[in-house]
Design a protein around this motif. Sequence first.
Motif, PDB file in Angstrom:
ATOM      1  N   TYR A  13       1.107   6.500  -0.319  1.00 18.00           N
ATOM      2  CA  TYR A  13       0.727   7.195  -2.263  1.00 18.00           C
ATOM      3  C   TYR A  13       1.460   5.911  -2.359  1.00 18.00           C
ATOM      4  CZ  TYR A  13       5.361   8.796  -1.563  1.00 18.00           C
ATOM      5  OH  TYR A  13       6.687   9.727  -1.519  1.00 18.00           O
ATOM      6  N   LYS A  14       0.921   5.690  -3.988  1.00 16.99           N
ATOM      7  CA  LYS A  14       1.335   4.314  -5.322  1.00 16.99           C
ATOM      8  C   LYS A  14       1.750   5.212  -5.782  1.00 16.99           C
ATOM      9  CE  LYS A  14      -2.852   2.109  -5.323  1.00 16.99           C
ATOM     10  NZ  LYS A  14      -2.293   1.027  -4.326  1.00 16.99           N
ATOM     11  N   ILE A  15       3.468   4.405  -5.879  1.00 19.72           N
ATOM     12  CA  ILE A  15       4.512   4.441  -6.873  1.00 19.72           C
ATOM     13  C   ILE A  15       5.170   3.084  -8.184  1.00 19.72           C
ATOM     14  CG2 ILE A  15       5.829   5.523  -4.751  1.00 19.72           C
ATOM     15  CD1 ILE A  15       7.797   3.362  -4.629  1.00 19.72           C
ATOM     16  N   ILE A  19       9.834   2.381  -9.704  1.00 21.85           N
ATOM     17  CA  ILE A  19      10.884   2.940  -9.044  1.00 21.85           C
ATOM     18  C   ILE A  19      10.966   2.382  -7.723  1.00 21.85           C
ATOM     19  CG2 ILE A  19      10.414   5.383  -6.647  1.00 21.85           C
ATOM     20  CD1 ILE A  19       9.326   6.186  -9.989  1.00 21.85           C
ATOM     21  N   PHE A  20       9.916   1.323  -7.531  1.00 23.42           N
ATOM     22  CA  PHE A  20       9.768   0.405  -6.617  1.00 23.42           C
ATOM     23  C   PHE A  20      11.003  -0.498  -6.202  1.00 23.42           C
ATOM     24  CE2 PHE A  20       8.011  -3.224  -4.174  1.00 23.42           C
ATOM     25  CZ  PHE A  20       7.701  -3.258  -2.847  1.00 23.42           C
ATOM     26  N   ASP A  21      10.912  -1.763  -7.579  1.00 21.25           N
ATOM     27  CA  ASP A  21      12.369  -2.122  -7.639  1.00 21.25           C
ATOM     28  C   ASP A  21      13.496  -1.575  -6.498  1.00 21.25           C
ATOM     29  OD1 ASP A  21      10.579  -4.253  -8.329  1.00 21.25           O
ATOM     30  OD2 ASP A  21      10.729  -3.721 -10.259  1.00 21.25           O
ATOM     31  N   ILE A  22      14.158  -0.333  -6.808  1.00 21.50           N
ATOM     32  CA  ILE A  22      15.826   0.175  -7.520  1.00 21.50           C
ATOM     33  C   ILE A  22      14.657   0.847  -5.484  1.00 21.50           C
ATOM     34  CG2 ILE A  22      16.704   2.215  -7.127  1.00 21.50           C
ATOM     35  CD1 ILE A  22      15.277   2.716 -10.136  1.00 21.50           C
ATOM     36  N   ILE A  23      13.885   1.047  -4.996  1.00 20.91           N
ATOM     37  CA  ILE A  23      14.083   1.185  -3.665  1.00 20.91           C
ATOM     38  C   ILE A  23      14.347   0.010  -3.390  1.00 20.91           C
ATOM     39  CG2 ILE A  23      12.114   1.787  -1.292  1.00 20.91           C
ATOM     40  CD1 ILE A  23      11.078   3.955  -3.656  1.00 20.91           C
ATOM     41  N   ASP A  66      -0.013   8.640 -11.568  1.00 20.90           N
ATOM     42  CA  ASP A  66      -0.341   9.856 -10.882  1.00 20.90           C
ATOM     43  C   ASP A  66      -1.821  10.031 -10.581  1.00 20.90           C
ATOM     44  OD1 ASP A  66       2.043  10.998 -10.810  1.00 20.90           O
ATOM     45  OD2 ASP A  66       2.264  11.863 -12.875  1.00 20.90           O
ATOM     46  N   GLU A  67      -2.453   9.231 -11.625  1.00 22.76           N
ATOM     47  CA  GLU A  67      -4.019   9.483 -11.925  1.00 22.76           C
ATOM     48  C   GLU A  67      -4.344   8.772 -10.621  1.00 22.76           C
ATOM     49  OE1 GLU A  67      -4.775   7.409 -15.205  1.00 22.76           O
ATOM     50  OE2 GLU A  67      -4.316   7.898 -16.412  1.00 22.76           O
ATOM     51  N   ILE A  68      -4.448   7.225  -9.737  1.00 24.25           N
ATOM     52  CA  ILE A  68      -4.287   6.835  -8.959  1.00 24.25           C
ATOM     53  C   ILE A  68      -4.112   8.098  -7.826  1.00 24.25           C
ATOM     54  CG2 ILE A  68      -3.770   5.211  -6.879  1.00 24.25           C
ATOM     55  CD1 ILE A  68      -3.105   3.281  -8.955  1.00 24.25           C
ATOM     56  N   ASN A  69      -2.950   8.614  -7.725  1.00 22.98           N
ATOM     57  CA  ASN A  69      -2.822   9.987  -6.473  1.00 22.98           C
ATOM     58  C   ASN A  69      -3.669  10.480  -6.297  1.00 22.98           C
ATOM     59  OD1 ASN A  69      -0.630   7.696  -5.160  1.00 22.98           O
ATOM     60  ND2 ASN A  69       0.865   8.721  -6.651  1.00 22.98           N
ATOM     61  N   ASN A 114       4.547 -10.772   2.888  1.00 23.98           N
ATOM     62  CA  ASN A 114       3.634 -10.061   4.013  1.00 23.98           C
ATOM     63  C   ASN A 114       3.788  -9.184   4.962  1.00 23.98           C
ATOM     64  OD1 ASN A 114       1.838 -12.939   3.624  1.00 23.98           O
ATOM     65  ND2 ASN A 114       3.988 -13.748   4.503  1.00 23.98           N
ATOM     66  N   ASP A 115       4.445  -8.570   4.585  1.00 24.27           N
ATOM     67  CA  ASP A 115       4.990  -7.849   5.006  1.00 24.27           C
ATOM     68  C   ASP A 115       4.362  -5.748   4.199  1.00 24.27           C
ATOM     69  OD1 ASP A 115       6.498  -8.497   7.418  1.00 24.27           O
ATOM     70  OD2 ASP A 115       8.438  -8.026   6.726  1.00 24.27           O
ATOM     71  N   ASN A 116       4.730  -6.210   2.875  1.00 22.52           N
ATOM     72  CA  ASN A 116       3.768  -5.223   2.602  1.00 22.52           C
ATOM     73  C   ASN A 116       4.947  -4.110   2.652  1.00 22.52           C
ATOM     74  OD1 ASN A 116       2.794  -3.848   0.223  1.00 22.52           O
ATOM     75  ND2 ASN A 116       1.177  -2.678   1.447  1.00 22.52           N
ATOM     76  N   LEU A 117       5.961  -3.810   2.849  1.00 22.25           N
ATOM     77  CA  LEU A 117       7.117  -2.576   2.569  1.00 22.25           C
ATOM     78  C   LEU A 117       6.179  -1.647   3.600  1.00 22.25           C
ATOM     79  CD1 LEU A 117       8.874  -2.693  -0.330  1.00 22.25           C
ATOM     80  CD2 LEU A 117       9.748  -3.940   1.545  1.00 22.25           C
ATOM     81  N   LEU A 118       5.983  -2.200   4.510  1.00 21.34           N
ATOM     82  CA  LEU A 118       4.465  -1.356   6.045  1.00 21.34           C
ATOM     83  C   LEU A 118       3.795  -0.006   4.719  1.00 21.34           C
ATOM     84  CD1 LEU A 118       7.622  -0.383   8.572  1.00 21.34           C
ATOM     85  CD2 LEU A 118       5.456  -1.327   8.807  1.00 21.34           C
ATOM     86  N   GLY A 119       3.119  -1.053   4.411  1.00 23.35           N
ATOM     87  CA  GLY A 119       2.169   0.260   2.825  1.00 23.35           C
ATOM     88  C   GLY A 119       2.939   0.458   1.743  1.00 23.35           C
ATOM     89  N   ILE A 120       4.043   0.385   1.500  1.00 20.80           N
ATOM     90  CA  ILE A 120       4.289   0.884   0.368  1.00 20.80           C
ATOM     91  C   ILE A 120       3.816   0.300  -0.639  1.00 20.80           C
ATOM     92  CG2 ILE A 120       6.454   1.733  -1.481  1.00 20.80           C
ATOM     93  CD1 ILE A 120       7.662   2.776   1.413  1.00 20.80           C
ATOM     94  N   GLU A 121       3.062   0.625  -1.795  1.00 20.39           N
ATOM     95  CA  GLU A 121       2.328  -0.150  -2.712  1.00 20.39           C
ATOM     96  C   GLU A 121       2.542   0.724  -4.127  1.00 20.39           C
ATOM     97  OE1 GLU A 121      -2.142  -0.795  -2.590  1.00 20.39           O
ATOM     98  OE2 GLU A 121      -1.685  -0.756   0.077  1.00 20.39           O
ATOM     99  N   TYR A 122       2.461  -0.175  -4.716  1.00 17.20           N
ATOM    100  CA  TYR A 122       3.212   0.490  -6.813  1.00 17.20           C
ATOM    101  C   TYR A 122       2.147  -0.245  -7.347  1.00 17.20           C
ATOM    102  CZ  TYR A 122       4.089  -4.994  -6.979  1.00 17.20           C
ATOM    103  OH  TYR A 122       4.112  -6.095  -7.345  1.00 17.20           O
ATOM    104  N   SER A 123       2.298   0.113  -8.435  1.00 19.91           N
ATOM    105  CA  SER A 123       0.704   0.430  -9.336  1.00 19.91           C
ATOM    106  C   SER A 123       1.283  -0.443 -10.944  1.00 19.91           C
ATOM    107  CB  SER A 123      -0.058   1.937  -9.281  1.00 19.91           C
ATOM    108  OG  SER A 123      -1.209   1.512 -10.437  1.00 19.91           O
ATOM    109  N   GLY A 124       0.670  -0.664 -11.899  1.00 18.78           N
ATOM    110  CA  GLY A 124       1.827  -1.207 -13.171  1.00 18.78           C
ATOM    111  C   GLY A 124       2.354  -2.585 -13.341  1.00 18.78           C
ATOM    112  N   LYS A 125       2.419  -2.862 -14.662  1.00 24.65           N
ATOM    113  CA  LYS A 125       2.825  -3.995 -14.632  1.00 24.65           C
ATOM    114  C   LYS A 125       4.311  -3.889 -15.214  1.00 24.65           C
ATOM    115  CE  LYS A 125      -0.693  -6.460 -15.068  1.00 24.65           C
ATOM    116  NZ  LYS A 125      -1.996  -7.703 -15.715  1.00 24.65           N
ATOM    117  N   HIS A 126       5.113  -4.575 -14.381  1.00 20.08           N
ATOM    118  CA  HIS A 126       6.525  -4.615 -15.063  1.00 20.08           C
ATOM    119  C   HIS A 126       7.802  -5.817 -15.648  1.00 20.08           C
ATOM    120  CE1 HIS A 126      10.894  -3.928 -14.458  1.00 20.08           C
ATOM    121  NE2 HIS A 126      11.508  -4.724 -13.952  1.00 20.08           N
ATOM    122  N   THR A 127       7.860  -5.616 -17.012  1.00 18.21           N
ATOM    123  CA  THR A 127       8.629  -6.333 -17.461  1.00 18.21           C
ATOM    124  C   THR A 127       9.634  -7.197 -17.654  1.00 18.21           C
ATOM    125  OG1 THR A 127       8.198  -5.760 -19.797  1.00 18.21           O
ATOM    126  CG2 THR A 127       6.492  -7.192 -18.893  1.00 18.21           C
TER     127      THR A 127
END
Length: 127
Positions: A13-15, A19-23, A66-69, A114-127
């Motif tokens: 699922y997308k996050i 939150i992805f940055d904190i992880i 949430d919409e994507i998930n 290239n590893d894409n963190l084993l599939g974890i994806e994120y959505s949205g832009k971050h400034t």
Amino acid sequence: MKICNGLRPKSNYKIPKLIFDIINQCWNADPLKRPNSSELYQLIYVLWTNRNNANSVIYGQVKKTDEINKKLSFSLPLISSDTSISYVTHPQAVYTSKLLDFKNLPEPKNADDNDNLLGIEYSGKHT
């Protein structure tokens, strides 16, 4: 061994990017570059206090993910409502502990793009 080589857990699922940055910070191979508990609390607190502010970045990212998930088809629920843990042990079983040998572990490394963190994806832009 895979974690030491930079691989990280998969997610289907997308996050939100924030939150992805904190992880990613928590998964840093160098323990000195990971946030301590106070820093982690502060990072999460800022997100939590802004979660309902329609003008905040986290609000937009959460809405978008949430919409994507919701559109994704999950075979298993993301969060189980069953929080009970049941253990069945054999009455004659003997449980012992043993020392683990960590002498030959590779030098820890971070995941690269290239590893894409084993599939974890994120959505949205971050400034």
